[in-house]
Write a protein that holds these residues in place. Structure first.
Motif, mmCIF file in Angstrom:
data_model
loop_
_atom_site.group_PDB
_atom_site.id
_atom_site.type_symbol
_atom_site.label_atom_id
_atom_site.label_comp_id
_atom_site.label_asym_id
_atom_site.label_seq_id
_atom_site.Cartn_x
_atom_site.Cartn_y
_atom_site.Cartn_z
ATOM 1 N N GLY A 37 -35.659 26.456 9.897
ATOM 2 C CA GLY A 37 -36.078 26.284 8.632
ATOM 3 C C GLY A 37 -35.123 25.497 7.950
ATOM 4 O O GLY A 37 -35.108 25.694 6.548
ATOM 5 N N ASP A 38 -34.208 24.751 8.442
ATOM 6 C CA ASP A 38 -33.254 23.825 7.916
ATOM 7 C C ASP A 38 -33.882 22.662 7.228
ATOM 8 O O ASP A 38 -33.380 21.831 6.565
ATOM 9 N N ILE A 39 -35.021 22.138 7.708
ATOM 10 C CA ILE A 39 -35.687 21.032 6.995
ATOM 11 C C ILE A 39 -37.234 21.326 6.662
ATOM 12 O O ILE A 39 -37.736 22.317 7.485
ATOM 13 N N SER A 40 -37.719 20.722 5.700
ATOM 14 C CA SER A 40 -39.143 21.053 5.089
ATOM 15 C C SER A 40 -40.060 20.489 6.250
ATOM 16 O O SER A 40 -39.636 19.624 7.249
ATOM 17 N N ARG A 41 -41.400 20.929 5.965
ATOM 18 C CA ARG A 41 -42.239 20.468 6.963
ATOM 19 C C ARG A 41 -42.693 18.900 6.700
ATOM 20 O O ARG A 41 -42.669 18.070 7.665
ATOM 21 N N GLU A 42 -42.606 18.583 5.564
ATOM 22 C CA GLU A 42 -42.825 17.132 5.337
ATOM 23 C C GLU A 42 -41.714 16.195 5.783
ATOM 24 O O GLU A 42 -41.885 15.225 6.530
#
Length: 78
Positions: A40-45
């Motif tokens: 969860g440290d970077i967004s899906r995009e």
């Protein structure tokens, strides 16, 4: 604080190495873009831009499968 280790996959096995420490005592945590997305440290995009839409879809399915398994296991414990 406990010692931190990172796993390095080489020659078919994982070797644990001590995590490097910066001069100010901050541990350097090494992770892949996949690890960062799953944590969860970077967004899906951002994950899509780094890994591609197909790989992110695979990761999303893996997350969903784990969530389903956990929900099933929790129901069994009731």
């Amino acid at each position: 604080m406990a010692e931190l280790y990172r796993g390095v996959f080489t020659n078919g096995k994982v070797i644990l190495e001590k995590t490097p420490i910066l001069p100010d005592g901050t541990p350097v945590i090494v992770m892949t873009a996949e690890d960062a997305y799953l944590a969860g440290d970077i967004s899906r995009e951002e994950a899509i831009s780094l890994l591609g839409e197909e790989k992110v879809a695979e990761l999303d399915e893996a997350i969903a499968a784990i969530e389903r398994d956990m929900a099933w296991g929790l129901k069994q414990g009731q």
